[in-house]
Design a protein around this motif. Sequence first.
Motif, mmCIF file in Angstrom:
data_model
loop_
_atom_site.group_PDB
_atom_site.id
_atom_site.type_symbol
_atom_site.label_atom_id
_atom_site.label_comp_id
_atom_site.label_asym_id
_atom_site.label_seq_id
_atom_site.Cartn_x
_atom_site.Cartn_y
_atom_site.Cartn_z
ATOM 1 N N GLU A 89 -47.032 -25.220 -3.717
ATOM 2 C CA GLU A 89 -46.331 -25.783 -2.912
ATOM 3 C C GLU A 89 -47.177 -26.971 -1.751
ATOM 4 N N ILE A 145 -44.775 -24.342 -13.883
ATOM 5 C CA ILE A 145 -45.733 -25.085 -14.583
ATOM 6 C C ILE A 145 -47.167 -24.871 -14.450
ATOM 7 N N GLY A 149 -44.202 -31.699 -6.766
ATOM 8 C CA GLY A 149 -43.947 -30.556 -5.758
ATOM 9 C C GLY A 149 -44.830 -30.063 -4.962
ATOM 10 N N PRO A 208 -44.894 -33.575 -12.370
ATOM 11 C CA PRO A 208 -44.229 -32.442 -11.781
ATOM 12 C C PRO A 208 -44.712 -31.812 -10.982
ATOM 13 N N ALA A 209 -45.975 -31.375 -11.024
ATOM 14 C CA ALA A 209 -46.819 -30.447 -10.453
ATOM 15 C C ALA A 209 -47.277 -31.105 -9.210
ATOM 16 N N SER A 217 -45.013 -22.233 -8.356
ATOM 17 C CA SER A 217 -43.834 -22.534 -7.537
ATOM 18 C C SER A 217 -42.814 -23.363 -8.506
#
Lengths: 329, 329
Positions: free
Chosen positions: A266, B165, A300, A296-297, B162
Amino acid sequence: MATQRMILGVDVGGTNVVVGTVPEDGSTVHGLRQVKTRVRNGADAVVHQIETLIGESLEATRRTVGDTFEVAGVGIGAPGPLDTTRGIVLLTPNLGWRDYPLRDRVSATVDLPATLDNDANCAIFGEWWRGAARGASHVIGLTIGTGIGGGIILDGQIYHGSSDIAAEFGHMTIDSTGRQCGCGNYGCLEAYASGTAIAARARESAEAGADTNLGQFVDGDLSSLSAAVVYEAASRGDELALEVIKDTARFLGAGVSNLINIFNPEVVVICGGVTAAGDRLFTPLRAEVRRRAFRPAVEGCRIVAGDLVGTAGVFGAVAAFKVQTWGAA
Amino acid sequence: MATQRMILGVDVGGTNVVVGTVPEDGSTVHGLRQVKTRVRNGADAVVHQIETLIGESLEATRRTVGDTFEVAGVGIGAPGPLDTTRGIVLLTPNLGWRDYPLRDRVSATVDLPATLDNDANCAIFGEWWRGAARGASHVIGLTIGTGIGGGIILDGQIYHGSSDIAAEFGHMTIDSTGRQCGCGNYGCLEAYASGTAIAARARESAEAGADTNLGQFVDGDLSSLSAAVVYEAASRGDELALEVIKDTARFLGAGVSNLINIFNPEVVVICGGVTAAGDRLFTPLRAEVRRRAFRPAVEGCRIVAGDLVGTAGVFGAVAAFKVQTWGAA
């Protein structure tokens, strides 16, 4: 009036020893004290410095909050590799110690329970506990000063690996045939993005005739150029210094992208001297990571500078004491 | 006679679907069935294949052990990215699925509880549960076939990050200005050490006139060269094939060294087609890692080939079912 419980945090580095007294809720730090590490006189002399600083910190804390507190123990962060279970510093190239039982020496000297953990781990743990990475379950951090250290905080615990040497992010290969690192390997992140490497890259370019005023910051003596000078020169618009910081963002971006693809965290928190470069570093760093890592990583994940400038290691050592002693920070 | 509890393991790949029936202690696999994935007809057609294979596997299991077992559920491994909590395949470039509720479709079709996890995670989890990484608390694994996937097993649990992935080891940068990867980035491990990259590097060298018999293995059609052919040619002493494998070990060594410096694991397990190269790969790989990674981290870590050739994904999907359903494998 209820007695408040406090924990001493000790951050032992190759340059400074920092000590503070932290309430167990981590709400603040009292009696913060810092001295230059007395490297030459051996480990016992540093323990003596720690003893003195602890006395001073407690005295200052008493002046602030009165006598209404008890001290549960001492959390120590030190450079490694360490054996955290036995509380031993196995080897510190910067301090010249070998198999030194730092935890028990400090504990015996001040007659308090003590714990030991890696200094970079503690800095990132501090940022998780009370700083920029608060509340996150998957935190990756880098401490970028003279060298590059790292910390992995998963579910509120430091990840140590099988023998306490995890999170050596500085020695991640980002260019397998690249620049040689102090460790002997080629292409380590530390060889490009540490404070030492930032200064070296700037010096090399200046000596090669790049258009720069860097020399004016060091009385013409480029051999004394430091990363801090590069950040300062950049803030005054020096072209070369700005270029060096942009390149640093690119190298660091490759390393941070790897960590994001590996850990899917995060937060990535960046601590240490390099944060003085501010947005000149962080803006291109975030852009490079967006270019390199899995979308997507990246989406986030926040990439932020540490909040606890100068005290992350103290807070983290206290949090590590809490975990080792009571199971959670 | 006591009723034995069994779990179905389903490994869905871009090439094959594999199903087996595994006793909850993981002692063996019954009724192993494999078919080519019917990619063109969409996701529902693959669910139908899974249903058929499950029926066949259970039937074969009954023939072997009799009727004295009950089936607790179905563990599914599939390519990602996934949402493991909701059991959804978010996107699979190889299969062309998007936001497909694979878990619930399979569950409804066979009327059994089901779980879903990433295929590479499952393969490494299988190797931890019943294969080459058994008993270790810190396991890192790579699956090297067409692409490169990864798995992180900490304290008997898959590490997901999180948002499910984590462990994208194939897209770790090892040469930040290097070879372009299918993902668009430059210098990813996958661009050098995947089966696809191994075949491409061999083809490029052969076409450039390197001394090799590789052409004889593919009837002169170098465009059809596969990594498997390179391993086969190497086993017969072809110079170029041997060189390509040695280079693969060097690239892979940089990636594995990074993972060892980051995780300080007890085992790095390498699964997939590339293990067919055997010691021709593993001997120089271990040497490269010794050259690159931190000595104490290297000394505490085995680098091994997976044991469960063709079944790691099935065992791992079963172990993941156990963890999601009962908390531990």
